[in-house]
Design a protein around this motif. Structure first.
Motif, PDB file in Angstrom:
ATOM      1  N   GLY A 165       0.826  -1.195   0.000  1.00 37.82           N
ATOM      2  CA  GLY A 165       0.000   0.000   0.000  1.00 37.82           C
ATOM      3  C   GLY A 165       0.861   1.246   0.000  1.00 37.82           C
ATOM      4  N   ALA A 166       0.214   2.399  -0.014  1.00 35.35           N
ATOM      5  CA  ALA A 166       0.917   3.678  -0.046  1.00 35.35           C
ATOM      6  C   ALA A 166       0.109   4.714   0.718  1.00 35.35           C
ATOM      7  CB  ALA A 166       1.127   4.124  -1.492  1.00 35.35           C
ATOM      8  N   ASP A 167       0.744   5.857   0.994  1.00 36.90           N
ATOM      9  CA  ASP A 167       0.068   7.016   1.607  1.00 36.90           C
ATOM     10  C   ASP A 167      -0.679   6.664   2.886  1.00 36.90           C
ATOM     11  OD1 ASP A 167       0.808   8.055  -0.928  1.00 36.90           O
ATOM     12  OD2 ASP A 167      -1.166   7.581  -1.750  1.00 36.90           O
ATOM     13  N   PRO A 168      -0.100   5.912   3.818  1.00 35.86           N
ATOM     14  CA  PRO A 168      -0.897   5.434   4.952  1.00 35.86           C
ATOM     15  C   PRO A 168      -1.196   6.518   5.985  1.00 35.86           C
ATOM     16  CG  PRO A 168       1.401   4.851   5.254  1.00 35.86           C
ATOM     17  CD  PRO A 168       1.298   5.454   3.875  1.00 35.86           C
ATOM     18  N   ASP A 169      -2.400   6.482   6.509  1.00 35.42           N
ATOM     19  CA  ASP A 169      -2.745   7.218   7.731  1.00 35.42           C
ATOM     20  C   ASP A 169      -2.834   6.192   8.852  1.00 35.42           C
ATOM     21  OD1 ASP A 169      -3.370   9.336   9.390  1.00 35.42           O
ATOM     22  OD2 ASP A 169      -5.511   9.210   9.000  1.00 35.42           O
ATOM     23  N   ILE A 170      -2.412   6.562  10.055  1.00 33.51           N
ATOM     24  CA  ILE A 170      -2.493   5.663  11.205  1.00 33.51           C
ATOM     25  C   ILE A 170      -3.136   6.411  12.363  1.00 33.51           C
ATOM     26  CG2 ILE A 170      -0.122   6.226  11.922  1.00 33.51           C
ATOM     27  CD1 ILE A 170       0.054   3.344  13.048  1.00 33.51           C
ATOM     28  N   VAL A 171      -4.071   5.744  13.053  1.00 33.05           N
ATOM     29  CA  VAL A 171      -4.753   6.325  14.205  1.00 33.05           C
ATOM     30  C   VAL A 171      -4.901   5.255  15.283  1.00 33.05           C
ATOM     31  CG1 VAL A 171      -6.036   8.053  12.892  1.00 33.05           C
ATOM     32  CG2 VAL A 171      -7.006   5.795  13.214  1.00 33.05           C
ATOM     33  N   ALA A 172      -5.002   5.693  16.523  1.00 34.44           N
ATOM     34  CA  ALA A 172      -5.275   4.805  17.658  1.00 34.44           C
ATOM     35  C   ALA A 172      -6.674   5.123  18.151  1.00 34.44           C
ATOM     36  CB  ALA A 172      -4.248   5.023  18.763  1.00 34.44           C
ATOM     37  N   LEU A 173      -7.617   4.204  17.901  1.00 32.74           N
ATOM     38  CA  LEU A 173      -9.025   4.431  18.202  1.00 32.74           C
ATOM     39  C   LEU A 173      -9.665   3.137  18.688  1.00 32.74           C
ATOM     40  CD1 LEU A 173     -10.016   6.438  14.995  1.00 32.74           C
ATOM     41  CD2 LEU A 173      -9.875   7.401  17.283  1.00 32.74           C
ATOM     42  N   CYS A 174     -10.598   3.267  19.609  1.00 31.95           N
ATOM     43  CA  CYS A 174     -11.402   2.112  20.028  1.00 31.95           C
ATOM     44  C   CYS A 174     -10.542   0.960  20.526  1.00 31.95           C
ATOM     45  CB  CYS A 174     -12.286   1.634  18.884  1.00 31.95           C
ATOM     46  SG  CYS A 174     -13.333   2.913  18.178  1.00 31.95           S
TER      47      CYS A 174
ATOM     48  N   GLY B 262       8.057   7.974   2.398  1.00 27.69           N
ATOM     49  CA  GLY B 262       7.321   9.213   2.575  1.00 27.69           C
ATOM     50  C   GLY B 262       5.830   8.992   2.692  1.00 27.69           C
ATOM     51  N   HIS B 263       5.101  10.073   2.486  1.00 27.41           N
ATOM     52  CA  HIS B 263       3.646  10.169   2.694  1.00 27.41           C
ATOM     53  C   HIS B 263       3.235   9.368   3.930  1.00 27.41           C
ATOM     54  CE1 HIS B 263      -0.273  11.447   0.810  1.00 27.41           C
ATOM     55  NE2 HIS B 263      -0.547  11.011   2.033  1.00 27.41           N
ATOM     56  N   HIS B 264       3.419   9.978   5.041  1.00 28.56           N
ATOM     57  CA  HIS B 264       3.418   9.336   6.352  1.00 28.56           C
ATOM     58  C   HIS B 264       2.298   9.862   7.238  1.00 28.56           C
ATOM     59  CE1 HIS B 264       4.910  13.299   6.870  1.00 28.56           C
ATOM     60  NE2 HIS B 264       4.779  13.181   8.181  1.00 28.56           N
ATOM     61  N   ALA B 265       2.211   9.293   8.430  1.00 29.86           N
ATOM     62  CA  ALA B 265       1.344   9.798   9.492  1.00 29.86           C
ATOM     63  C   ALA B 265       1.953   9.395  10.828  1.00 29.86           C
ATOM     64  CB  ALA B 265      -0.072   9.244   9.368  1.00 29.86           C
ATOM     65  N   PHE B 266       1.706  10.194  11.857  1.00 29.77           N
ATOM     66  CA  PHE B 266       2.147   9.906  13.221  1.00 29.77           C
ATOM     67  C   PHE B 266       0.941   9.497  14.061  1.00 29.77           C
ATOM     68  CE2 PHE B 266       5.383  12.660  11.598  1.00 29.77           C
ATOM     69  CZ  PHE B 266       6.533  12.456  12.338  1.00 29.77           C
ATOM     70  N   ALA B 267       1.181   8.694  15.076  1.00 30.68           N
ATOM     71  CA  ALA B 267       0.148   8.377  16.062  1.00 30.68           C
ATOM     72  C   ALA B 267       0.828   8.046  17.384  1.00 30.68           C
ATOM     73  CB  ALA B 267      -0.740   7.219  15.607  1.00 30.68           C
ATOM     74  N   MET B 268       0.102   8.238  18.490  1.00 36.23           N
ATOM     75  CA  MET B 268       0.660   8.015  19.814  1.00 36.23           C
ATOM     76  C   MET B 268      -0.165   6.983  20.568  1.00 36.23           C
ATOM     77  SD  MET B 268       1.095  10.649  23.025  1.00 36.23           S
ATOM     78  CE  MET B 268      -0.638  10.452  23.450  1.00 36.23           C
ATOM     79  N   ASN B 269       0.518   6.105  21.295  1.00 35.49           N
ATOM     80  CA  ASN B 269      -0.151   5.198  22.214  1.00 35.49           C
ATOM     81  C   ASN B 269      -0.521   5.999  23.467  1.00 35.49           C
ATOM     82  OD1 ASN B 269      -0.704   3.286  24.303  1.00 35.49           O
ATOM     83  ND2 ASN B 269       0.452   1.724  23.212  1.00 35.49           N
ATOM     84  N   PRO B 270      -1.803   6.182  23.778  1.00 39.77           N
ATOM     85  CA  PRO B 270      -2.185   7.026  24.917  1.00 39.77           C
ATOM     86  C   PRO B 270      -1.760   6.457  26.264  1.00 39.77           C
ATOM     87  CG  PRO B 270      -4.095   5.888  24.040  1.00 39.77           C
ATOM     88  CD  PRO B 270      -2.976   5.627  23.077  1.00 39.77           C
ATOM     89  N   LYS B 271      -1.462   5.172  26.316  1.00 40.54           N
ATOM     90  CA  LYS B 271      -1.053   4.557  27.577  1.00 40.54           C
ATOM     91  C   LYS B 271       0.427   4.784  27.867  1.00 40.54           C
ATOM     92  CE  LYS B 271      -0.924   0.106  30.018  1.00 40.54           C
ATOM     93  NZ  LYS B 271      -1.269  -1.352  29.927  1.00 40.54           N
ATOM     94  N   THR B 272       1.263   4.672  26.840  1.00 41.24           N
ATOM     95  CA  THR B 272       2.713   4.748  27.037  1.00 41.24           C
ATOM     96  C   THR B 272       3.318   6.070  26.595  1.00 41.24           C
ATOM     97  OG1 THR B 272       3.192   3.837  24.840  1.00 41.24           O
ATOM     98  CG2 THR B 272       2.847   2.262  26.652  1.00 41.24           C
ATOM     99  N   GLY B 273       2.582   6.833  25.782  1.00 39.90           N
ATOM    100  CA  GLY B 273       3.137   8.066  25.238  1.00 39.90           C
ATOM    101  C   GLY B 273       4.084   7.846  24.075  1.00 39.90           C
TER     102      GLY B 273
END
Length: 335
Positions: free
Chosen positions: A30-39, A261-272
């Motif tokens: 794949g390409a151009d990924p977005d990453i999120v921490a949800l649910c 490239g074409h990236h995204a950041f996300a954070m683990n809310p438990k560990t930071g």
């Protein structure tokens, strides 16, 4: 029970009980990924792997879900070209569906995406809405933003400012290499106004914004998407709309991987702990243009004592283990 039948049953039960294999970088095509921490899960939304023609061949979006960044399952399509009524025009066969980005707000989930390329019609950005991160998503029924006059409306990303609650749309790139920022209306599907902003140095496309300790980070891709110069740079600001101070390059090709490239950041809310999802080509250095299928990888992000992002080390092993704490779906706001 005959021995052969008993053996077959035992084998089937063993296979059914076996854990899913641990993914190694790259985790999937794949390409151009977005990453999120949800649910309580990590979700990645990439441009579909049918991207040999540069992403324009993609006609559907999938969600990949994981409890820990190491074991992944793919959803059914969360959105398809056929489900976007305003795309079904005379030029639909030459269009592609790419660069998705997800934002949570008001207990719902908003999927922003690009329809392109720029020609024979202007590129456009759309938005679809769902009650769960894995969809299905329903399109809003009209483009959110249309390109033109030296601006290519691609690569949307929406960031909700934790201080003001204002949702901002970041978009643009490639043709014109121009960054534009818009404040959205509370419904998340309409533009309220444009925010004047100066395009930062080395900006080409793929803007992404995150906030950490009161500092806003704008990161973006530079160079040609299928060439060795493709890389990620960043700038920082005291607000989500600048003024931006250029801070340098944090992700570039190495001896084994090119064009990250074409990236995204996300954070683990438990560990930071912060991570970056991005695409790359699995090959050694060369002049390009690279061909074939890009791959999605996930690596760790580190900051120094001043808040600067340290250069990202691309890996080939398993992504950093990062189980998420339980969370109730619909209760989160992004980043």
């Amino acid at each position: 029970m005959p021995f052969r039948s008993a053996f077959a049953l035992a084998l089937a039960l063993t296979v059914a009980a076996a854990p899913a294999p641990v993914a190694h970088n790259p985790v999937f095509a794949g390409a151009d990924p977005d990453i999120v921490a949800l649910c309580g899960r990590w979700y990645v939304y990439p441009t579909d792997s049918g991207d040999a023609a540069g992403g324009y061949a993609a006609t559907r979006i999938y969600a990949y879900a994981s409890p820990d960044l190491r074991h992944w399952t793919r959803s059914a399509p969360v959105l398809t070209m056929q489900a976007i009524p305003w795309v079904n025009d005379d030029h639909a066969p030459s269009h592609g569906l790419w660069a998705p980005s997800l934002t949570a707000a008001h207990g719902r989930y908003y999927l922003y995406y690009s329809i392109g390329p720029q020609n024979p019609t202007p590129s456009r950005i759309g938005v679809a809405v769902a009650d769960r991160p894995e969809g299905p998503f329903t399109d809003s029924g009209r483009p959110l933003l249309t390109g033109g006059q030296g601006f290519e409306a691609i690569d949307p990303m929406v960031f909700i400012d934790p201080k003001s609650g204002t949702p901002y749309l970041y978009a643009g790139g490639s043709a014109g290499a121009t960054l534009r920022i818009f404040a959205l209306k509370p419904d998340m599907t309409e533009i309220a106004r444009e925010i004047p902003v100066k395009t930062p140095p080395f900006f080409t496309e793929g803007a992404f914004v995150h906030e950490r300790n009161g500092l806003y980070y704008l990161s973006y891709s530079h160079g040609h998407w299928n060439g060795p110069d493709y890389s990620v740079h960043y700038a920082t600001a005291p607000t989500p709309v600048g003024p931006w101070t250029y801070r340098g390059r944090i992700l570039a090709g190495d001896a084994r991987h090119q064009g990250p490239g074409h990236h995204a950041f996300a954070m683990n809310p438990k560990t930071g702990q912060w991570v970056i999802a991005y695409h790359r080509w699995q090959r050694g250095p060369g002049p390009g243009p690279y061909q074939g299928t890009r791959q999605v990888a996930i690596d760790r992000i580190r900051y120094d004592s001043t808040g600067a992002i340290l250069p990202v080390v691309m890996t080939d092993g398993a992504p950093p283990a990062s189980p998420l704490p339980p969370a109730r779906c619909g209760a989160e706001a992004r980043r």
